[in-house]
Design a protein around this motif. Structure first.
Motif, PDB file in Angstrom:
ATOM      1  N   LEU A 222       9.380 -11.521 -13.196  1.00  0.00           N
ATOM      2  CA  LEU A 222       8.331 -11.218 -12.219  1.00  0.00           C
ATOM      3  C   LEU A 222       6.951 -11.488 -12.797  1.00  0.00           C
ATOM      4  CD1 LEU A 222       9.673  -7.888 -10.657  1.00  0.00           C
ATOM      5  CD2 LEU A 222       9.734 -10.176  -9.663  1.00  0.00           C
ATOM      6  N   GLY A 223       6.757 -11.206 -14.085  1.00  0.00           N
ATOM      7  CA  GLY A 223       5.480 -11.499 -14.714  1.00  0.00           C
ATOM      8  C   GLY A 223       5.169 -12.981 -14.718  1.00  0.00           C
ATOM      9  N   ILE A 224       6.165 -13.816 -14.982  1.00  0.00           N
ATOM     10  CA  ILE A 224       5.961 -15.273 -14.951  1.00  0.00           C
ATOM     11  C   ILE A 224       5.601 -15.718 -13.535  1.00  0.00           C
ATOM     12  CG2 ILE A 224       7.168 -17.477 -15.185  1.00  0.00           C
ATOM     13  CD1 ILE A 224       8.735 -16.177 -17.508  1.00  0.00           C
ATOM     14  N   ARG A 225       6.254 -15.146 -12.539  1.00  0.00           N
ATOM     15  CA  ARG A 225       5.913 -15.461 -11.145  1.00  0.00           C
ATOM     16  C   ARG A 225       4.464 -15.091 -10.844  1.00  0.00           C
ATOM     17  NH1 ARG A 225       9.835 -12.882  -6.922  1.00  0.00           N
ATOM     18  NH2 ARG A 225       8.114 -13.667  -5.636  1.00  0.00           N
ATOM     19  N   ALA A 226       4.030 -13.924 -11.321  1.00  0.00           N
ATOM     20  CA  ALA A 226       2.659 -13.489 -11.061  1.00  0.00           C
ATOM     21  C   ALA A 226       1.650 -14.409 -11.742  1.00  0.00           C
ATOM     22  CB  ALA A 226       2.480 -12.052 -11.547  1.00  0.00           C
ATOM     23  N   PHE A 227       1.938 -14.801 -12.979  1.00  0.00           N
ATOM     24  CA  PHE A 227       1.025 -15.720 -13.675  1.00  0.00           C
ATOM     25  C   PHE A 227       0.957 -17.074 -12.957  1.00  0.00           C
ATOM     26  CE2 PHE A 227       1.753 -13.069 -17.615  1.00  0.00           C
ATOM     27  CZ  PHE A 227       0.442 -12.651 -17.712  1.00  0.00           C
TER      28      PHE A 227
ATOM     29  N   ALA B  63       0.838  -1.203   0.000  1.00  0.00           N
ATOM     30  CA  ALA B  63       0.000   0.000   0.000  1.00  0.00           C
ATOM     31  C   ALA B  63       0.875   1.256   0.000  1.00  0.00           C
ATOM     32  CB  ALA B  63      -0.927  -0.015   1.212  1.00  0.00           C
ATOM     33  N   ARG B  64       1.934   1.232   0.794  1.00  0.00           N
ATOM     34  CA  ARG B  64       2.836   2.386   0.822  1.00  0.00           C
ATOM     35  C   ARG B  64       3.590   2.522  -0.495  1.00  0.00           C
ATOM     36  NH1 ARG B  64       6.968   3.907   5.801  1.00  0.00           N
ATOM     37  NH2 ARG B  64       7.504   6.014   5.068  1.00  0.00           N
ATOM     38  N   ALA B  65       3.960   1.379  -1.090  1.00  0.00           N
ATOM     39  CA  ALA B  65       4.637   1.425  -2.383  1.00  0.00           C
ATOM     40  C   ALA B  65       3.736   2.038  -3.449  1.00  0.00           C
ATOM     41  CB  ALA B  65       5.086   0.026  -2.794  1.00  0.00           C
ATOM     42  N   LEU B  66       2.460   1.636  -3.453  1.00  0.00           N
ATOM     43  CA  LEU B  66       1.514   2.221  -4.410  1.00  0.00           C
ATOM     44  C   LEU B  66       1.314   3.704  -4.135  1.00  0.00           C
ATOM     45  CD1 LEU B  66      -1.153  -0.642  -4.552  1.00  0.00           C
ATOM     46  CD2 LEU B  66       0.356   0.070  -6.410  1.00  0.00           C
TER      47      LEU B  66
ATOM     48  N   THR C   4       9.040  -2.558 -11.786  1.00  0.00           N
ATOM     49  CA  THR C   4       9.489  -3.869 -11.308  1.00  0.00           C
ATOM     50  C   THR C   4       9.614  -3.881  -9.782  1.00  0.00           C
ATOM     51  OG1 THR C   4      11.784  -3.151 -11.736  1.00  0.00           O
ATOM     52  CG2 THR C   4      10.688  -4.453 -13.436  1.00  0.00           C
ATOM     53  N   SER C   5      10.049  -2.760  -9.185  1.00  0.00           N
ATOM     54  CA  SER C   5      10.098  -2.693  -7.722  1.00  0.00           C
ATOM     55  C   SER C   5       8.698  -2.793  -7.134  1.00  0.00           C
ATOM     56  CB  SER C   5      10.758  -1.380  -7.277  1.00  0.00           C
ATOM     57  OG  SER C   5      12.094  -1.297  -7.740  1.00  0.00           O
ATOM     58  N   LEU C   6       7.742  -2.141  -7.770  1.00  0.00           N
ATOM     59  CA  LEU C   6       6.364  -2.204  -7.297  1.00  0.00           C
ATOM     60  C   LEU C   6       5.784  -3.604  -7.471  1.00  0.00           C
ATOM     61  CD1 LEU C   6       4.127  -0.464  -6.106  1.00  0.00           C
ATOM     62  CD2 LEU C   6       3.424   0.123  -8.434  1.00  0.00           C
ATOM     63  N   MET C   7       6.103  -4.260  -8.567  1.00  0.00           N
ATOM     64  CA  MET C   7       5.651  -5.641  -8.770  1.00  0.00           C
ATOM     65  C   MET C   7       6.216  -6.568  -7.700  1.00  0.00           C
ATOM     66  SD  MET C   7       5.791  -6.319 -12.880  1.00  0.00           S
ATOM     67  CE  MET C   7       5.375  -8.047 -12.631  1.00  0.00           C
ATOM     68  N   GLY C   8       7.500  -6.384  -7.377  1.00  0.00           N
ATOM     69  CA  GLY C   8       8.101  -7.211  -6.335  1.00  0.00           C
ATOM     70  C   GLY C   8       7.422  -7.032  -4.998  1.00  0.00           C
ATOM     71  N   GLY C   9       7.052  -5.775  -4.660  1.00  0.00           N
ATOM     72  CA  GLY C   9       6.348  -5.540  -3.408  1.00  0.00           C
ATOM     73  C   GLY C   9       4.980  -6.176  -3.387  1.00  0.00           C
ATOM     74  N   CYS C  10       4.257  -6.099  -4.491  1.00  0.00           N
ATOM     75  CA  CYS C  10       2.934  -6.718  -4.552  1.00  0.00           C
ATOM     76  C   CYS C  10       3.024  -8.238  -4.453  1.00  0.00           C
ATOM     77  CB  CYS C  10       2.229  -6.311  -5.843  1.00  0.00           C
ATOM     78  SG  CYS C  10       1.794  -4.554  -5.928  1.00  0.00           S
ATOM     79  N   LEU C  11       4.014  -8.846  -5.100  1.00  0.00           N
ATOM     80  CA  LEU C  11       4.162 -10.295  -5.026  1.00  0.00           C
ATOM     81  C   LEU C  11       4.553 -10.728  -3.616  1.00  0.00           C
ATOM     82  CD1 LEU C  11       5.987 -11.028  -8.416  1.00  0.00           C
ATOM     83  CD2 LEU C  11       3.640 -11.606  -7.815  1.00  0.00           C
ATOM     84  N   SER C  12       5.422  -9.931  -2.962  1.00  0.00           N
ATOM     85  CA  SER C  12       5.807 -10.274  -1.587  1.00  0.00           C
ATOM     86  C   SER C  12       4.621 -10.189  -0.633  1.00  0.00           C
ATOM     87  CB  SER C  12       6.931  -9.338  -1.114  1.00  0.00           C
ATOM     88  OG  SER C  12       8.061  -9.452  -1.955  1.00  0.00           O
ATOM     89  N   SER C  13       3.664  -9.295  -0.938  1.00  0.00           N
ATOM     90  CA  SER C  13       2.482  -9.137  -0.087  1.00  0.00           C
ATOM     91  C   SER C  13       1.347 -10.059  -0.485  1.00  0.00           C
ATOM     92  CB  SER C  13       2.003  -7.685  -0.141  1.00  0.00           C
ATOM     93  OG  SER C  13       3.028  -6.790   0.231  1.00  0.00           O
ATOM     94  N   GLY C  14       1.547 -10.873  -1.519  1.00  0.00           N
ATOM     95  CA  GLY C  14       0.501 -11.768  -1.965  1.00  0.00           C
ATOM     96  C   GLY C  14      -0.563 -11.104  -2.817  1.00  0.00           C
ATOM     97  N   LYS C  15      -0.301  -9.892  -3.289  1.00  0.00           N
ATOM     98  CA  LYS C  15      -1.261  -9.180  -4.126  1.00  0.00           C
ATOM     99  C   LYS C  15      -0.957  -9.465  -5.589  1.00  0.00           C
ATOM    100  CE  LYS C  15      -3.113  -7.332  -0.496  1.00  0.00           C
ATOM    101  NZ  LYS C  15      -4.476  -7.730  -0.049  1.00  0.00           N
ATOM    102  N   THR C  16      -1.313 -10.680  -6.013  1.00  0.00           N
ATOM    103  CA  THR C  16      -0.968 -11.110  -7.367  1.00  0.00           C
ATOM    104  C   THR C  16      -1.700 -10.304  -8.423  1.00  0.00           C
ATOM    105  OG1 THR C  16      -0.627 -13.340  -6.494  1.00  0.00           O
ATOM    106  CG2 THR C  16      -0.806 -13.113  -8.873  1.00  0.00           C
ATOM    107  N   SER C  17      -2.965  -9.994  -8.176  1.00  0.00           N
ATOM    108  CA  SER C  17      -3.753  -9.256  -9.173  1.00  0.00           C
ATOM    109  C   SER C  17      -3.152  -7.875  -9.426  1.00  0.00           C
ATOM    110  CB  SER C  17      -5.203  -9.126  -8.710  1.00  0.00           C
ATOM    111  OG  SER C  17      -5.272  -8.457  -7.451  1.00  0.00           O
ATOM    112  N   TYR C  18      -2.665  -7.201  -8.352  1.00  0.00           N
ATOM    113  CA  TYR C  18      -2.012  -5.908  -8.531  1.00  0.00           C
ATOM    114  C   TYR C  18      -0.746  -6.052  -9.377  1.00  0.00           C
ATOM    115  CZ  TYR C  18      -5.042  -3.933  -4.897  1.00  0.00           C
ATOM    116  OH  TYR C  18      -6.116  -3.504  -4.176  1.00  0.00           O
ATOM    117  N   ALA C  19       0.018  -7.107  -9.099  1.00  0.00           N
ATOM    118  CA  ALA C  19       1.257  -7.325  -9.860  1.00  0.00           C
ATOM    119  C   ALA C  19       0.966  -7.545 -11.338  1.00  0.00           C
ATOM    120  CB  ALA C  19       2.017  -8.515  -9.284  1.00  0.00           C
ATOM    121  N   LEU C  20      -0.106  -8.289 -11.635  1.00  0.00           N
ATOM    122  CA  LEU C  20      -0.455  -8.522 -13.039  1.00  0.00           C
ATOM    123  C   LEU C  20      -0.921  -7.231 -13.712  1.00  0.00           C
ATOM    124  CD1 LEU C  20      -2.270 -11.980 -12.844  1.00  0.00           C
ATOM    125  CD2 LEU C  20      -0.042 -11.483 -13.853  1.00  0.00           C
TER     126      LEU C  20
END
Length: 812
Positions: free
Chosen positions: A689-694, A635-638, A657-673
Motif C-alpha cells: 500500500l505504501g508503494i501504491r501511495a508513493f 472521513a468515517r474511517a478516520l 492498513t485498512s485505513l490506508m486502503g480507504g484513503c487510497l480508494s478515496s484518492g486521499k494520497t497524502s493521508y495514506a502517506l
C-alpha cells in the motif's frame, strides 16, 4: 586482654584528649593487624576485607552481611589468632606475605573424591582427598591440600563460572546429567620461603585448612562423618534459610497474582510483569529455583501466552534442553544489575509438574515434535526419534534428582519418588500434534493415542500387560476428533466419536464442539448445525464456542442472514455473544459485499449497554474501519480510528492498513502517506500500500527504493506482492507518461528473476490506452498527440526487445 586494654585507651583519649605516646599508637596498629578486622569508618587496605565469609547468600542485606562478618572474625580470633603472640610483628600479617599463585584445571567424573570447605579468606579450600571414593577414571594426584577451587565449568557450555562458596560449587557439580564430566580450575598459593610459611602459620593464615578435617564431599558417594565448625554450620544454615525464605516469598507472590488473574482482577500484563520481576530477583541472588517455584513461573508464562519465556526459564533453571533432546543448552538468565550473577541450574527443579508445564508451552507453540520428544525424555525412552532427533533420558525423581545419596537412601528405605507420566501429559502432546495441521502431526497424535490403554481394560489386565501406560479419557478422544477434523478426515472423526460412546465415556460439550468444528472444516455446515441442535436433546448445554463454530461456517458460505438468526437463538438460550461472534458477523457481511450493514451492526453493538464492552476491542474496530474503507468513506474511517483511540483501544497494523486502503480508494494520497509514516514495522501488505501511495503521489524514487530493498534481501513482501507492486509502478508511471521510470521498473523486474505475466502486459496496454474501450473509436493521430503516441510506441518496442533478450515468450 589486648582488646580490653585498647578500649581503655580509647576512653582515656576521649576524656584527656589525643595522646602523643608513639608506643601506644604502634601497639594499636599491631593489634589491628592481628585481628584483621577493618573498622567501617577507616580507610583500610582492601586485601584485608577478604576475611569476610563469602558464603553468605547473594541478595542478603548489607547489615546482615556485616553481622556475619563479626561472628566469623571472632571465631578466627578465638580459634587461631589467640594462639599467636600478641606482640607479633606486623610484617607477619597475611597482607604482607609475598605469594606465587599457580593455576591449573582438571576435568573429572563424578564422584570427584575431593573434600572442600569455605575458607576464611572467601575461597573454597581443598581439605582432603579421598581417592578410594573417587571415580576410577579420575587422577586427582595433582591436587593438594589447601588448593583453592576458583571456577567450575558451566553444565550448559564451555564457560567457566567463578566459585565463591561450597554451596554454589555443590550445586554446579550436581546439576548435571549422569555421565557428564566436571571441569574445575584450581589455584595453588606458594609462599616465598619457609620462614614466611612459619610466619603465616603463627599469625593464623593457614591453620584453617588443617583445622577443618570435616568437609562437604563434592560428588562423593561416601558421606563425611566429621563435624564442621559450629560457626560455619550456623552461617550455612542461615544462608539456606535465606534462600528458602526468598523462594517462599516468590511462590506466595506468584500464587496471589495467579489467583487474581483467574478471578479477572488483574490483566495478563500484570501477571507477566510479576513473573519477569521474580526471575530478575532470582538472577540477582544467584539462586537455583526449586521445582515448586519453577512450576509457578512457567505456569504464569504459559497462561499469559509467553511460551518462549517459559521454555527459556526451564532451560536456565534445570540445565537440560527443552526440546527433549540430549543436546547441551547454553541458555543463561543473567542478572541485569550484578555482573556475574545468574540463575543457577539445578536438576532437582525437574519433576513431573515442571515437565508438564513444558509440554503446555510446546503445545501453545504448536510444536508437536518437541512435545513428543519431551514425553519420551520424561519416560526415559532414548530409543524414540522424532523428526530425525533422538530423545534424551531425563532422571525421573523428586528431590533426589542429582543427589545420588538421597536417591540411594530412598531406594534403601523401599521408597520410590520416581514420577510417572499420566493421562494429562499424553493429552497435551495429542493437542500439540493436532494443532500442527499436518500429516506428521496427525501421525504423532495417532501413535500417542494407540499407545494409551482402552478405558474398558480392567485394572488386573492393565497391571499384567500395560503397566505404566495411562488410560484414555474423554479429553483424549476429543483431541483425536479435533485432529481428524483439522486433517479433513471427517469419517475418522465420526468413528472416534462412536468409539468414545462405546467405551462407556459420556460425550461432553467439548466433544460436540470438536465434532462441530470438524464438520465446519469440511464445509458441511448443515450437519454442524444439526449436531448443535442435538446437544439440547442430549442434555448438553452448548457454549459460545459451539455457536461461534457454526456461525463461522455460515458466514464463510455467505449465509449471513442465517448466522444472524443463530445469534438471536443463542441469546434466547442464555448464551451471550462475545467479540468473536460480532467480528465473524461483520466479516461475513463484508465478504458478501455489504459493508453498510456491517457498520450498522457495529453501531448497534456500541449503542447497546449489554454489548458495548464487547465492541471495544481492536478486532471489531478494525473490521468497522475496513467496512468504511470499502465504502470509500475515508472521513468515517478516520473518525472510527479517533473513537478507537479515545476508548483506550490501541490500533494495530491491520487497522492502519485498512485505513490506508480507504484513503487510497478515496484518492486521499497524502493521508495514506501520513499513515504509512506512522507504521514502525510494516508487513508486506503495508509496504504494498505504501508503494501504491508513493506512485499515486508521483514519488517514484521512494516507491522503487522500497522495491529494491525487498529485492535485495529484506523479505517482508511475498513474491506475489513484489510482482504486483512492480506492475502498479509500471502502470502508474505510464499513466503519467513517465516512460523512463517505467523502463527502469521493467528492467529491474526482469533482472531480478521475475517473468512479466499477462497481468503485467494488460496493465501496460490499459495504461497506454492502446486498445479502445468497447463502443469507442480509436483517436486520430494529430500533431497534438503525436509525441505521446511515439513515446508509447518506443516503449512497446522496448518491451519486445527486453523480452527477446531474456528469450521470454510474449503471449497475446
Amino acid at each position: 586482654e589486648s582488646v580490653k586494654k585498647r578500649r581503655q585507651r580509647r576512653r582515656r583519649r576521649r576524656t584527656d584528649g589525643p595522646h602523643s605516646n608513639q608506643q601506644e599508637q604502634e601497639q594499636d596498629e599491631q593489634e589491628r593487624n592481628i585481628h584483621q578486622r577493618p573498622l567501617p569508618h577507616r580507610k583500610t587496605d582492601r586485601r584485608r576485607r577478604t576475611i569476610v565469609l563469602r558464603s553468605m547468600t547473594a541478595g542478603a542485606s548489607r547489615t546482615r552481611g556485616r553481622r556475619q562478618y563479626v561472628r566469623v572474625s571472632r571465631f578466627v580470633l578465638g580459634g587461631t589468632v589467640a594462639a599467636a603472640s600478641a606482640a607479633a610483628a606486623p610484617s607477619t600479617s597475611a597482607a604482607a606475605i609475598s605469594k606465587d599463585i599457580t593455576e591449573f584445571e582438571l576435568t573429572l567424573s563424578r564422584p570427584l573424591g575431593i573434600n572442600v570447605e569455605d575458607g576464611p579468606d572467601g575461597y573454597v579450600i581443598v581439605t582432603a582427598l579421598n581417592e578410594t571414593a573417587s571415580s576410577p577414571s579420575n587422577d586427582i594426584s595433582a591436587v593438594g591440600i589447601g588448593d583453592r577451587i576458583v571456577a567450575v565449568d558451566s553444565s550448559l557450555g564451555n564457560q567457566m563460572w567463578p566459585v565463591s562458596n561450597v554451596a554454589g560449587l555443590v550445586s554446579a557439580c550436581t546439576s548435571r546429567l549422569p555421565g557428564q564430566t566436571v571441569s574445575l580450575r584450581f589455584e595453588r598459593v606458594e609462599l616465598a620461603d619457609d620462614d614466611e610459611r612459619d610466619g603465616v602459620a603463627a599469625a593464623g593464615g593457614v591453620p584453617y585448612a588443617t583445622a577443618t578435617e570435616a568437609a562437604a564431599a563434592v560428588g562423593s558417594d561416601a558421606p563425611s562423618s566429621s563435624l564442621q565448625p559450629a560457626n560455619l554450620a550456623a552461617v550455612r544454615a542461615e544462608g539456606a534459610q535465606t534462600r528458602q525464605a526468598l523462594l517462599s516469598r516468590c511462590r506466595d507472590v506468584l500464587q496471589k497474582y495467579t489467583a487474581q488473574y483467574k478471578a479477572q482482577e488483574v490483566t495478563p500484563k500484570v501477571l507477566l510483569t510479576v513473573a519477569d520481576k521474580i526471575v530478575a530477583a532470582l538472577a540477582d541472588s544467584s539462586v537455583s529455583p526449586d521445582a515448586a517455584t519453577l512450576n509457578l513461573l512457567m505456569n504464569a508464562y504459559v497462561t499469559c501466552g509467553k511460551a518462549e519465556d517459559a521454555i527459556r526459564t526451564f532451560e536456565a533453571s534445570t540445565g537440560v534442553s527443552a526440546d527433549g533432546s540430549s543436546r547441551p543448552t547454553d541458555t543463561v538468565i543473567e542478572s541485569k544489575t550484578k555482573p556475574g550473577y545468574r540463575i543457577m541450574p539445578n536438576l532437582s527443579a525437574l519433576n513431573l509438574y515442571t515437565a508438564t508445564n513444558l509440554l503446555r508451552a510446546h503445545s501453545s507453540r504448536r510444536d508437536g515434535f518437541a512435545a513428543r520428544r519431551v514425553l519420551a525424555a520424561m519416560e526415559g525412552r532414548e530409543d524414540v526419534v522424532v523428526n530425525g532427533i533422538r530423545a534424551a533420558s531425563w532422571p525421573r525423581g523428586g528431590e533426589s534428582v542429582g543427589d545420588e545419596d538421597a536417591a540411594a537412601a530412598a531406594a534403601a528405605a523401599g521408597k520410590s519418588d520416581n514420577w510417572v507420566t499420566d493421562t494429562r501429559c499424553y493429552n497435551i502432546v495429542l493437542a500439540a500434534a493436532s494443532k500442527m495441521k499436518s500429516s506428521s502431526g496427525l501421525k504423532i497424535a495417532s501413535d500417542i493415542f494407540d499407545s494409551m490403554v482402552d478405558p474398558k481394560m480392567s485394572k488386573e489386565e492393565w497391571a499384567a500387560s500395560a503397566a505404566g501406560r495411562p488410560f484414555r479419557d474423554a479429553v483424549t478422544y476429543n483431541s483425536m476428533i479435533a485432529a481428524y477434523g483439522r486433517a479433513g478426515r471427517i469419517q475418522d472423526a465420526m468413528d472416534m466419536f462412536r468409539a468414545l460412546k462405546s467405551c462407556g465415556l459420556e460425550p461432553d460439550k467439548f466433544t460436540y464442539t470438536s465434532l462441530i468444528k470438524a464438520k465446519v472444516e469440511s464445509g458441511d455446515v448443515d450437519d454442524a448445525k444439526s449436531i448443535l441442535d442435538s446437544m439440547e436433546s442430549k442434555g448438553v448445554e452448548a457454549d459460545v464456542f459451539a455457536y461461534n463454530s457454526v456461525i463461522k461456517g455460515l458466514c464463510d458460505k455467505y449465509r449471513w442472514y442465517e448466522a444472524k438468526e443463530l445469534v438471536t437463538e443463542m441469546e434466547w438460550n442464555g448464551v451471550r455473544p462475545d467479540s468473536y461472534t460480532y467480528g465473524m458477523l461483520m466479516n461475513g457481511l463484508i465478504k458478501a459485499g455489504k459493508p453498510g450493514p456491517a457498520l450498522t451492526l457495529f453501531e448497534t453493538a456500541c449503542a447497546d449497554p449489554r454489548t458495548i464492552n464487547i465492541a471495544q476491542n481492536v478486532q471489531i474496530y478494525t473490521t468497522a474501519v475496513t467496512a468504511a474503507s470499502m465504502m470509500g468513506d475515508h472521513a468515517r474511517a478516520l473518525g472510527l480510528v479517533s473513537r478507537m483511540v479515545g476508548s483506550g483501544v490501541k490500533p494495530n497494523l491491520k487497522t492502519f492498513t485498512s485505513l490506508m486502503g480507504g484513503c487510497l480508494s478515496s484518492g486521499k494520497t497524502s493521508y495514506a502517506l501520513d499513515i504509512f509514516g506512522k507504521i514502525s514495522e510494516p508487513d508486506g501488505y503495508a509496504l504494498e500500500l505504501g508503494i501504491r501511495a508513493f506512485c499515486d503521489s508521483g514519488d517514484f524514487a521512494s516507491a522503487t527504493s522500497l522495491l529494491t530493498e525487498q529485492r535485495d534481501g529484506r523479505r517482508e513482501m511475498s513474491g506475489k506482492q513484489i510482482m504486483s507492486s512492480y506492475d502498479y509502478t509500471i502502470s502508474s508511471a505510464l499513466k503519467q507518461r513517465n516512460y523512463q521510470v517505467a523502463r527502469d521498473a521493467l528492467t529491474e523486474l526482469i533482472n531480478s528473476g521475475y517473468i512479466p505475466s499477462k497481468k503485467t502486459f494488460r496493465a501496460i496496454i490499459d495504461a497506454l490506452s492502446l486498445v479502445p474501450k468497447r463502443g469507442q473509436m480509436r483517436p486520430q493521430l494529430t500533431d497534438d498527440n503525436r509525441g505521446e503516441a511515439e513515446g508509447a510506441f518506443d516503449f512497446m518496442i522496448f518491451v519486445l526487445d527486453s523480452m527477446e533478450q531474456r528469450k521470454l515468450p510474449v503471449v497475446g
